[in-house]
Every structure is written in C-alpha cells, then in structure tokens.
Design a protein around this motif. Structure first.
Motif, PDB file in Angstrom:
ATOM      1  N   VAL A 262       0.841  -1.199   0.000  1.00 42.58           N
ATOM      2  CA  VAL A 262       0.000   0.000   0.000  1.00 42.58           C
ATOM      3  C   VAL A 262       0.876   1.248   0.000  1.00 42.58           C
ATOM      4  N   GLY A 263       0.274   2.368  -0.406  1.00 40.60           N
ATOM      5  CA  GLY A 263       0.996   3.632  -0.386  1.00 40.60           C
ATOM      6  C   GLY A 263       1.093   4.266  -1.754  1.00 40.60           C
ATOM      7  N   ASN A 264       2.223   4.919  -2.011  1.00 38.20           N
ATOM      8  CA  ASN A 264       2.416   5.665  -3.252  1.00 38.20           C
ATOM      9  C   ASN A 264       3.549   5.049  -4.068  1.00 38.20           C
ATOM     10  N   SER A 265       4.163   5.871  -4.932  1.00 42.10           N
ATOM     11  CA  SER A 265       5.213   5.358  -5.821  1.00 42.10           C
ATOM     12  C   SER A 265       6.447   4.880  -5.055  1.00 42.10           C
ATOM     13  N   HIS A 266       6.652   5.361  -3.834  1.00 39.53           N
ATOM     14  CA  HIS A 266       7.803   4.903  -3.055  1.00 39.53           C
ATOM     15  C   HIS A 266       7.579   3.502  -2.497  1.00 39.53           C
ATOM     16  N   SER A 267       6.328   3.105  -2.374  1.00 38.48           N
ATOM     17  CA  SER A 267       6.028   1.698  -2.090  1.00 38.48           C
ATOM     18  C   SER A 267       6.100   0.892  -3.371  1.00 38.48           C
ATOM     19  N   GLN A 268       5.597   1.470  -4.452  1.00 40.11           N
ATOM     20  CA  GLN A 268       5.565   0.772  -5.744  1.00 40.11           C
ATOM     21  C   GLN A 268       6.949   0.329  -6.186  1.00 40.11           C
ATOM     22  N   GLN A 269       7.965   1.153  -5.977  1.00 41.57           N
ATOM     23  CA  GLN A 269       9.297   0.809  -6.463  1.00 41.57           C
ATOM     24  C   GLN A 269       9.826  -0.484  -5.831  1.00 41.57           C
ATOM     25  N   TRP A 270       9.349  -0.814  -4.624  1.00 36.74           N
ATOM     26  CA  TRP A 270       9.818  -2.030  -3.955  1.00 36.74           C
ATOM     27  C   TRP A 270       9.165  -3.296  -4.510  1.00 36.74           C
ATOM     28  N   LEU A 271       8.167  -3.146  -5.387  1.00 44.02           N
ATOM     29  CA  LEU A 271       7.566  -4.324  -6.017  1.00 44.02           C
ATOM     30  C   LEU A 271       8.602  -5.119  -6.809  1.00 44.02           C
ATOM     31  N   ALA A 272       9.628  -4.421  -7.319  1.00 43.17           N
ATOM     32  CA  ALA A 272      10.659  -5.113  -8.102  1.00 43.17           C
ATOM     33  C   ALA A 272      11.345  -6.195  -7.278  1.00 43.17           C
ATOM     34  N   ALA A 273      11.595  -5.931  -5.988  1.00 39.14           N
ATOM     35  CA  ALA A 273      12.221  -6.929  -5.112  1.00 39.14           C
ATOM     36  C   ALA A 273      11.177  -7.839  -4.480  1.00 39.14           C
ATOM     37  N   LEU A 274      10.037  -7.275  -4.107  1.00 41.11           N
ATOM     38  CA  LEU A 274       8.999  -8.085  -3.466  1.00 41.11           C
ATOM     39  C   LEU A 274       8.469  -9.173  -4.392  1.00 41.11           C
ATOM     40  N   GLU A 275       8.425  -8.879  -5.685  1.00 45.99           N
ATOM     41  CA  GLU A 275       7.955  -9.889  -6.630  1.00 45.99           C
ATOM     42  C   GLU A 275       8.892 -11.089  -6.663  1.00 45.99           C
ATOM     43  N   VAL A 276      10.188 -10.846  -6.504  1.00 41.20           N
ATOM     44  CA  VAL A 276      11.163 -11.938  -6.447  1.00 41.20           C
ATOM     45  C   VAL A 276      10.927 -12.773  -5.191  1.00 41.20           C
ATOM     46  N   LEU A 277      10.716 -12.094  -4.047  1.00 41.25           N
ATOM     47  CA  LEU A 277      10.432 -12.818  -2.809  1.00 41.25           C
ATOM     48  C   LEU A 277       9.155 -13.641  -2.937  1.00 41.25           C
ATOM     49  N   ALA A 278       8.137 -13.047  -3.541  1.00 37.79           N
ATOM     50  CA  ALA A 278       6.853 -13.743  -3.686  1.00 37.79           C
ATOM     51  C   ALA A 278       6.991 -14.989  -4.551  1.00 37.79           C
ATOM     52  N   GLU A 279       7.816 -14.887  -5.593  1.00 35.85           N
ATOM     53  CA  GLU A 279       8.023 -16.043  -6.461  1.00 35.85           C
ATOM     54  C   GLU A 279       8.784 -17.149  -5.728  1.00 35.85           C
ATOM     55  N   HIS A 280       9.805 -16.774  -4.970  1.00 39.50           N
ATOM     56  CA  HIS A 280      10.616 -17.770  -4.259  1.00 39.50           C
ATOM     57  C   HIS A 280       9.822 -18.476  -3.159  1.00 39.50           C
ATOM     58  N   HIS A 281       8.935 -17.737  -2.487  1.00 35.88           N
ATOM     59  CA  HIS A 281       8.250 -18.287  -1.309  1.00 35.88           C
ATOM     60  C   HIS A 281       6.772 -18.571  -1.561  1.00 35.88           C
ATOM     61  N   HIS A 282       6.351 -18.433  -2.817  1.00 36.63           N
ATOM     62  CA  HIS A 282       4.979 -18.739  -3.225  1.00 36.63           C
ATOM     63  C   HIS A 282       3.963 -17.893  -2.443  1.00 36.63           C
ATOM     64  N   TRP A 283       4.226 -16.582  -2.407  1.00 33.83           N
ATOM     65  CA  TRP A 283       3.295 -15.660  -1.792  1.00 33.83           C
ATOM     66  C   TRP A 283       2.347 -15.119  -2.854  1.00 33.83           C
ATOM     67  N   ARG A 284       1.150 -14.787  -2.425  1.00 33.79           N
ATOM     68  CA  ARG A 284       0.267 -13.996  -3.279  1.00 33.79           C
ATOM     69  C   ARG A 284       0.540 -12.527  -2.941  1.00 33.79           C
ATOM     70  N   LEU A 285       0.995 -11.796  -3.926  1.00 35.71           N
ATOM     71  CA  LEU A 285       1.384 -10.403  -3.738  1.00 35.71           C
ATOM     72  C   LEU A 285       0.427  -9.519  -4.528  1.00 35.71           C
ATOM     73  N   TYR A 286      -0.148  -8.532  -3.876  1.00 37.36           N
ATOM     74  CA  TYR A 286      -0.980  -7.580  -4.616  1.00 37.36           C
ATOM     75  C   TYR A 286      -0.795  -6.179  -4.047  1.00 37.36           C
ATOM     76  N   SER A 287      -1.180  -5.182  -4.833  1.00 38.84           N
ATOM     77  CA  SER A 287      -0.901  -3.792  -4.458  1.00 38.84           C
ATOM     78  C   SER A 287      -2.133  -2.921  -4.633  1.00 38.84           C
ATOM     79  N   LEU A 288      -2.271  -1.962  -3.733  1.00 44.09           N
ATOM     80  CA  LEU A 288      -3.275  -0.902  -3.812  1.00 44.09           C
ATOM     81  C   LEU A 288      -2.509   0.409  -3.651  1.00 44.09           C
ATOM     82  N   LEU A 289      -2.209   1.044  -4.767  1.00 44.10           N
ATOM     83  CA  LEU A 289      -1.308   2.194  -4.770  1.00 44.10           C
ATOM     84  C   LEU A 289      -1.988   3.411  -5.387  1.00 44.10           C
ATOM     85  N   TYR A 290      -1.639   4.577  -4.878  1.00 41.29           N
ATOM     86  CA  TYR A 290      -2.215   5.833  -5.356  1.00 41.29           C
ATOM     87  C   TYR A 290      -1.098   6.867  -5.413  1.00 41.29           C
ATOM     88  N   GLY A 291      -0.833   7.397  -6.602  1.00 42.09           N
ATOM     89  CA  GLY A 291       0.290   8.308  -6.782  1.00 42.09           C
ATOM     90  C   GLY A 291       0.241   9.524  -5.873  1.00 42.09           C
TER      91      GLY A 291
END
Length: 687
Positions: free
Chosen positions: A484-513
């Motif tokens: 959640v949050g803005n673009s400063h949260s969004q930028q971390w999706l690049a790393a979080l997506e890797v974690l989600a793939e490795h650990h089989h997490w469901r990752l989703y975002s609710l972001l507002y610029g």
C-alpha cells in the motif's frame, strides 16, 4: 516554428492605406514573425525563460491559413485538401530533414551514448509530428534551467502541434464550405461561429488542465487550439476592424511593447498555455489589426524594414537550428546555461545555418515545379524526404538494439547492482560495460505486477479496483502480502515480486500516486484521504498476512525525515486483525535528478555524489517505534543506497536512481536477496 506558406514578397512600396493590404503579402507580419523568433531564441539562449514567441507563431500560422482558405472559397476554387496537404508538407519537410540529420551527426560526435536512444526516439516523433505527445508521456519539464540535459529535438513539440492543426483546420474549412453551399449560408459567418466555439472550449480546457498539470498541458494540442482559433477569428473579422490611423498607430506600438515584455514581466513557468498566454497572443492581434498604417510613426515601418522581412523569411530555419545548437554546445562544454559570449556565438551560428538552409534547401524545394505537376510526384518528394532521415534512424536504432541485447545478456555479470556490496563479491564485469538501465529502458523502470486483481483479493470498491494489481500466484499461496501507499512503495515491487516467487506468496498492491498510506490528513487532497479510507476498510475485511508500506518520508537534499502521518495510529488498527506490518524506511530524496547529473558530469563528479550526512537523517525515525509494537517489523535498506560516506549515483554498474527521488527497478531488484534476509529476520516468519 512558422509555416513557410507565406506568398513570395511583393514589390516593395505597395502598401495599403487600411489594415488590410490589397496585396496578399503583409510585410509587417513577416517582421512580426522576426520579432517572435528573436524572442524565442534570445530567451532560450540568454535568459533561460519562455518568451511567448511560440504562441505568436501559432496564431500567425492560423491567421495566414485562414486567409488562404477563405480566398479559395470566395474565388470559387475547390478546396482540394489532398493537394493542399501534399504541397504544405513538401515545403515543410526539407528544412526538417537537414536539421534532424545535422542533429543526429552532432549527437554521434558530441553526446554520450547514454543519450542516443532518447534522441533517436524523439527524432522519429519529430519527423512524424507527434513529438508533443511523446513529451507529454515522458512528462518533460520544458522549463528546466539546465538545457544541457534537454533533448536537442525537444523544440519540435510546437511543430508537431502545428502539423496536427494543419491537418485539422483544412478539414474544418472544407466541411463548413460544403454545409454553406448546401444550405446557402454565409461562409465567413459560419466560420466565426465554429471557431468561436473551438476557442471557448479549448480556452476553458486549457485553463483547467494548466491549473492541474501544467507540465503536461504545455504540450497538449487541444490546450493550444484556442491560440490557433484566435488567429483564425482575427483573419475572419479583420475587414470589420475599421480603426482610424491614429488608433492603429497606437495599437501597433502597444502590441509590440506587450510582446517584447511578456517573458520579462510575466512568470509564465506555471501558467502557459492557460489564460496568461492571452498576453502575447492579444499583443500579436493588436499588431495585425494595426496593419499598414501609412504613418511614419507607425511600428509597421520598422516591422516592414528590409532586415526584419528578410529575417522573417529565415525564421522557420532559425527556430529549427537554434535549439539543437544550444543543447549540444552546453552538453559538450559541460555548462548548464550559455553566457553572453557563448550565447552570441550560438546565435551567430544559428543565423548562419538558418540562412544557408533557407537559401540552398528550403527555397529551391519550394520553387521546384516538378512535384507540383502531379500528386504522385508530390508523394514521391515527401517519401524521399522521410526516407533520407529514416535510413540513418533505422541504422542507429538497429545498432542500439544490438548493443542492448548484448548488455541484457551480460547484466548478471556486468550490472550486479547492490550485489556488488556483499562481502566476498567477485567483480566479473567486462571492461567498459555500459551502466544500466540504458536510456531506452528508463521508461520501463517502473515496477508493476503482471495482472489485475481477481478472486478474493479483488476489492469491492471501484476506486480500489482501478488501482489494484497482483501476481499470478493463486489461492494456494503460503502467504498473502498487500503493498500500500504511493510510488515509493511501488518501487519495492521489483524486489517483493522476487520474494513472492521464491516463497509462493500472493502479492498484490493498492497504490495511489502521491499518496502515502496514512490516516485522515486534512492537508492531503480529498482523493488521497478517500483512497486510504477505502484501503483501510479493505484490510479490515480481508486481513492479509502482511501489509507492506513505506513508514517514513524524507525531505529532498536535507537530513530531515519523519514517520508518515498517523503511522502510530495505523499500527494497532492493522495488527489487531492478525496482520503483520512490514514498514521500510524511505530512501533519500534530492532536489535534482541524480541520473541526469551523472550522465552530464560523470559518475565521479562531486555534484552527483551527495554526502550521506547531508541527505539521511540520524537517528532514524524508526528508532522512536522500535520494539514498541507487536507485529510491527521495521526494515532499513538505506545502507545499500548510501553505503559508507556518500550516496553514489551508480552502484555495481547500475543506476541507483531513476530521477530525483525514485529508485530504478533494476537496482531495487538487485537488492532482493538482502530484502529477503532482512524480511525474515524482522518478521520471524518461517521459510
């Protein structure tokens, strides 16, 4: 900047007694064009501000085009739009071709390879008249004081708008002509109604758009249509402007004085193309309405002088040449603006190239009779012009694509990013390996998830649905993590997506610029508060395993950083649901573009390597809440962004920053292993 469709100069001395000359040639308008281009050039080169001269050009081009089409209708000649467009663009393109080829050659010689892809992309847009749309998409700051980092073809935005209007306006003229002939209506009166509607609609739109997003509105075609419509209305109503000679003398001087002082007296940086652009356009209207006064005191005597009329003949080429010469000269010398001496040299070179281009390219092509004999020949001439520029652009693009493919294949070795900071890292980068991300990939450096939200992560709120993304992991996920949050949260999706793939997490975002995740804040815009209220309701209903957010907000180029508003109120609200909060510390922000600084001045320039102590707060704001709340995990990655003493612009041959405050997707992804380690250490989750 202006259309070169003005008829050839008539014999000197043929002046009308009133505001409308019997001859089609209006020498004072040529002089007006000269003043406008001199304003644009001098303000760009010496003053670094916007003059309003471009707005005058747009108005004049519509004025002249209107006279052309109303004359055709009055004489009973067919509109023949296809022939008109072929004739027009056959005359516009030769000078464009010469300038683009010269700019591409200078780009090869003087500009670093990191800027080539951007210039190739914008050259395509300039050649095919959609540069303004591209600049809108790129959200270019036209008012940036450091012109050395601008694109040398950025000024084609106005030509692109003109080219689009040169297609639209004739269609309107021809359509109204058909209606008038069909229903026996007065052509000039109908045109006044039509263009008055266009003027009002575009003017209101321009004011609203400029107030909400001036940087994008500046390049918007519809936000500029009112300037063209004003020029058309002046041409249509000019015969009714029967002012006396003294009035026209005063009008002319007022118009010229207003034009010349516009950029000095007005701070147009946050106002154009809104209502403030009425200043230069109405000033031009006053000069046009004044016309040829026949008075020795009239400003038209000066505007009709041989020098200004001759300069007006070269104004199109002068506008084309002055900007690339300025940008490339500044980039080559490492300066961010021109001094009086260097600026004078740039102006002199621009004038010389404009004269040569007009005399040996533009005029010969304009006077070339062969293409005018048949439409097919005009098409051949236009295609030939396009091909002359397209060929080197295609070759240039092909080379860049090959280089990019080779660089991508070796990124794991040549561009390790944050991995290079790990103890025991062995550098395997090839000599002279390019820094990534390359210029052509900058627009793709925003992290996003692959799918829209569906299933039980899909919010019921339409506001949230439009801003919801998720990865491809389904209901069998081991954990569900909401970002959640803005673009400063969004930028971390690049790393979080890797974690989600490795650990089989469901990752989703609710972001507002521009809207950090926080409680109700009276100082925030209503849309932000509404969005956060909906997100908090969604969390209460769905209770994900973890909520990821940025927990602090840094100040640009200042070691001041605070917890996001309402952070401590949110913690018990969320954790009481059994949901873990993982809050990451904000990255340092700057009041200048770190990446652009590096490209212009080099990776080792002190200007591009700010001291860590100057931008990172000590102690961390997280210290105030450390150990205070259960199920709150605090993660600090700033040691990987600002290691040791400085905040370097490049780490592991990878650009750290995308702009002045956002991290590149490439660099964030390179931190995924470190984030993985710190995430599990902070949360106590089992792998």
């Amino acid at each position: 900047m202006t259309t070169p469709t003005i008829p050839a100069p008539a014999h000197r001395g043929r002046r009308a007694a009133g505001p409308v000359a019997k001859s089609k040639f209006r020498p004072e308008i040529q002089g007006l064009r000269s003043l406008a281009v001199l304003m644009v050039v001098s303000y760009h080169i010496w003053i670094g501000r916007v003059s309003g001269g471009v707005d005058v050009f747009l108005l004049i081009s519509a004025f002249l085009m209107t006279l052309q089409f109303t004359g055709r209708y009055k004489q009973g000649r067919p509109m023949d739009l296809l022939r008109h467009w072929l004739h027009l663009f056959r005359r516009l393109l030769p000078a464009v071709v010469v300038v683009l080829l010269g700019t591409l050659a200078a780009t090869f010689i003087f500009l670093p390879p990191t800027r080539w892809a951007e210039i190739v992309q914008q050259s395509w847009a300039s050649l095919f008249y959609f540069e303004n749309r591209l600049l809108q998409d790129l959200a270019v700051d036209y008012y940036a004081t450091d012109h050395s980092m601008a694109s040398p073809v950025q000024h084609f935005w106005s030509l692109s708008i003109q080219g689009q209007v040169f297609i639209l306006w004739p269609i309107i003229f021809a359509t109204v002509a058909l209606v008038c002939r069909r229903f026996a209506l007065r052509y000039r009166a109908m045109l006044v109604y039509v263009f008055a509607i266009i003027f009002v609609a575009s003017f209101i739109y321009s004011i609203i758009f400029t107030a909400n997003n001036q940087a994008v509105a500046y390049f918007d075609t519809f936000a500029r249509l009112w300037e063209f419509a004003l020029g058309t209305l002046v041409a249509l109503m000019l015969p009714a402007m029967n002012f006396s000679k003294p009035v026209r003398v005063v009008l002319g001087w007022i118009g010229v004085a207003a034009m010349l002082t516009c950029g000095i007296l007005l701070q147009v940086q946050t106002a154009f193309p809104g209502f403030v652009a009425l200043w230069p356009t109405l000033a031009a209207v006053a000069v046009i309405a004044a016309g040829q006064t026949g008075s020795r005191l009239g400003v038209d005597r000066i505007l009709s002088s041989k020098f200004l009329v001759r300069l007006g003949d070269n104004s199109y080429a002068l506008y084309l040449w002055h900007w690339p010469i300025l940008v490339i000269a500044l980039a080559w010398t490492g300066k961010d603006h021109a001094g009086w001496l260097s600026g004078t040299v740039i102006v002199a070179l621009s004038l010389l190239l404009a004269f040569l281009t007009t005399k040996f390219v533009e005029k010969p092509f304009r006077q070339w009779k062969w293409p005018e004999m048949k439409r097919r020949r005009s098409v051949i001439a236009i295609v030939a012009c396009l091909a002359v520029v397209s060929a080197p652009l295609v070759a240039f693009q092909y080379k860049l694509d090959l280089d990019e493919q080779a660089a991508q294949a070796r990124m794991v070795f040549d561009n390790p990013g944050a991995m290079a900071l790990l103890p025991g890292y062995v550098d395997q980068a090839a000599p002279n390996a390019p820094v990534q991300p390359a210029a052509e990939r900058v627009g793709r450096e925003w992290a996003n998830l692959s799918d829209g939200c569906s299933g039980d992560t899909k919010p019921e709120s339409r506001l949230l649905q439009d801003n919801c993304q998720q990865n491809s992991v389904g209901a069998d996920a081991t954990k569900t993590v909401l970002v959640v949050g803005n673009s400063h949260s969004q930028q971390w999706l690049a790393a979080l997506e890797v974690l989600a793939e490795h650990h089989h997490w469901r990752l989703y975002s609710l972001l507002y610029g521009g809207c950090p995740f926080m409680t109700e804040d009276p100082e925030s815009e209503p849309g932000c508060n509404e969005f956060n209220s909906e997100v908090r309701s969604h969390i209460r209903e769905h209770a994900p395993d973890a909520v990821f957010m940025v927990g602090t907000a840094a100040e640009p180029s200042w070691p001041d950083e605070r917890l996001t508003p309402g952070f401590e109120e949110l913690i018990p609200e969320v954790t009481s649901l059994g949901t873990h909060i993982v809050a990451v510390r904000d990255n340092p922000r700057f009041n200048y573009n770190l990446r652009d600084c590096t490209i212009a001045k080099g990776v080792d320039s002190p200007d591009c390597r700010p001291l860590k102590a100057d931008v990172l707060a000590e102690p961390s704001p997280f210290d105030a809440v450390t150990g205070k709340y259960q199920d709150l995990s605090l993660v600090d990655m700033t040691d990987l962004i600002c290691p040791e003493t400085y905040c370097p612009p490049v780490i592991g041959n990878t650009f750290v920053y995308l702009d002045d405050n956002h991290l590149t997707k490439s660099y964030v992804k390179s931190m995924s292993d470190m984030l993985d380690e710190r995430w599990f250490a902070a949360t106590g989750w089992q792998r």
